[in-house]
Motif scaffolding. Sequence first.
Motif, short mmCIF file in Angstrom:
data_model
loop_
_atom_site.label_atom_id
_atom_site.label_comp_id
_atom_site.label_asym_id
_atom_site.label_seq_id
_atom_site.Cartn_x
_atom_site.Cartn_y
_atom_site.Cartn_z
N VAL A 89 0.84 -1.20 0.00
CA VAL A 89 0.00 0.00 0.00
C VAL A 89 0.87 1.26 0.00
N ILE A 90 1.88 1.28 0.87
CA ILE A 90 2.76 2.45 0.96
C ILE A 90 3.52 2.66 -0.35
N GLU A 91 3.96 1.59 -0.94
CA GLU A 91 4.66 1.70 -2.23
C GLU A 91 3.74 2.31 -3.28
N ALA A 92 2.49 1.90 -3.28
CA ALA A 92 1.52 2.44 -4.25
C ALA A 92 1.24 3.92 -3.98
N ILE A 93 1.16 4.31 -2.71
CA ILE A 93 0.96 5.72 -2.37
C ILE A 93 2.14 6.56 -2.86
N ARG A 148 3.16 9.91 -6.30
CA ARG A 148 3.89 11.18 -6.34
C ARG A 148 4.39 11.51 -7.74
N GLU A 149 4.38 10.54 -8.63
CA GLU A 149 4.77 10.81 -10.02
C GLU A 149 3.82 11.81 -10.67
N ASN A 150 2.60 11.88 -10.15
CA ASN A 150 1.66 12.91 -10.60
C ASN A 150 1.85 14.15 -9.73
N PRO A 151 2.39 15.24 -10.27
CA PRO A 151 2.68 16.42 -9.45
C PRO A 151 1.43 17.07 -8.85
N ASP A 152 0.26 16.72 -9.37
CA ASP A 152 -0.98 17.31 -8.85
C ASP A 152 -1.55 16.53 -7.67
N THR A 153 -1.00 15.37 -7.38
CA THR A 153 -1.46 14.56 -6.25
C THR A 153 -0.65 14.91 -5.01
#
Length: 510
Positions: free
Chosen positions: A145-149, A153-158
């Motif tokens: 789960v943490i890896e997926a979260i 971060r690759e999306n700068p808008d998230t």
Amino acid sequence: MRYLTDSHTMKAVDNCSIHEFGIPSVVLMERAALGVSAFLRKHAEHNNKKTGIKVVCVCGSGNNGADGLAAARQLNEDGIDVHVVFAGTSEGTDEYRLQKSIVGNLGIDCVEYDGNIDFSEYDYIIDAIFGIGLSRAVEGRYAQVIEAINKARENPDTKIIAVDIASGISADNGQIMGIAVKADYTITFGYNKTGIMFYPGASYSGSVKVINAGFVTEDILHKKVKCFGSIFTYDDEDVGRLLVRKPDSNKGTYGRTLIIAGSKNMGGAAILSASAAYRSGTGLVKVLTHEINKTALLCRMPECLISTYQDNMPLAAELKADFEWAKSIAVGPGLSMNVAAAEITRCVLERDDKVRILDADALNIIAGEHIDYKGSREGQIIITPHIMEMSRLTGKTVADIKEHMIESAKEYAIQHSCICILKDARTVVTDGQKVYINCTGNDGMSTGGCGDVLTGLIAGMTAMGLDAFEAACLSVYVHGKAGDYAASGKGRAGMTAADVSEAIAYVLKR
């Protein structure tokens, strides 16, 4: 002064509020969740995301997960599109089951994590997996789960908002427990946590906001919670509180300090230390240095009194007069490790009626010659080792010291009845009981001579009559602030120790 807590102290604060004063845990939970949801709404509005935002709360099955569920409910009440992802597999705490039931009754979309969720589709991810009680490495489903979260971060808008502490960080020492959420923001409750202060936890926490979650007041906690208040940090108000000038004063009012620094080819250390001592506000500074440095000192620091020595000259008798003159004595910057330096260090250690600051080569001499020493009430000792010097003094590995900064510093301070300033990205100051953690400074200060500046600051402040422990804490704080000021003008890569010394005057002026 701002108090900090580790996991044990924060649990004691929580228990005191709930069990001794009857504040229901769900009330504290509601206050905490309101802090998270209010921050998210304000952030969204500031970034012109008032409508149409998507939020996901990723919840474990403990009280941290319950906080996340309460925040999800509050955001849902505001009409925000919010989803819940359950990371935990257990039944959870009473509070968790209550919040989960409410969320279910309201019809908020909830799913179990199945490994196929793309968190980057959301504007905000609320990390409520683990709280401050995490005590073992994260693995299995939680690690996935943490890896997926973090991948989101690759999306700068998230943006990722951690509840109380980013999941996977030790709340005590900032170590990463296998894997950790790399948050953009952390909303922590009641008091900042030591694990958020220390690296690498600090770099995983993002911007930190401390909110009032409704715990009982500090005056009650001081009486009821034995460990509360022993860990703290300073802010700008403490500078004005501790450094007070008198209109009817003279140079004698602000003390006399002796700085023993600078061997052959190391005269700059004496100049940097003396400059910082004068900028602290002390009245008179005398430098004892190798005779080869005299001309440079006179040119660069005409304010200083100067004594000199030669390599082959017996020193004990000559030192006596200088020791009598001084109120505080600093020894070590650029001193080298020759016979004369060792004799000087031993003489300083034997003088047990003055505040003494031991730095750099003085510490290396103590470690190399296995000199045993102890401070006293009349003659307090302040030591200023960086991590490598601490390793030489204690025999512990650098990795062990970095992982246990507070414990290592406290243990040494108790053994030697001294004040230990253990220098690192987060410097720890302790007398064996109280612990100060410094929050100022930057990586531009990783340059030759900055330690000499700190030594001079401590020497000056102790000479002015400040309590030795308070002087040590305040010097570290001001030193870091001066580093931040220097970096703002020169940049972190280009700043020098001399820039830091010069910036002390501007910091104290402000």
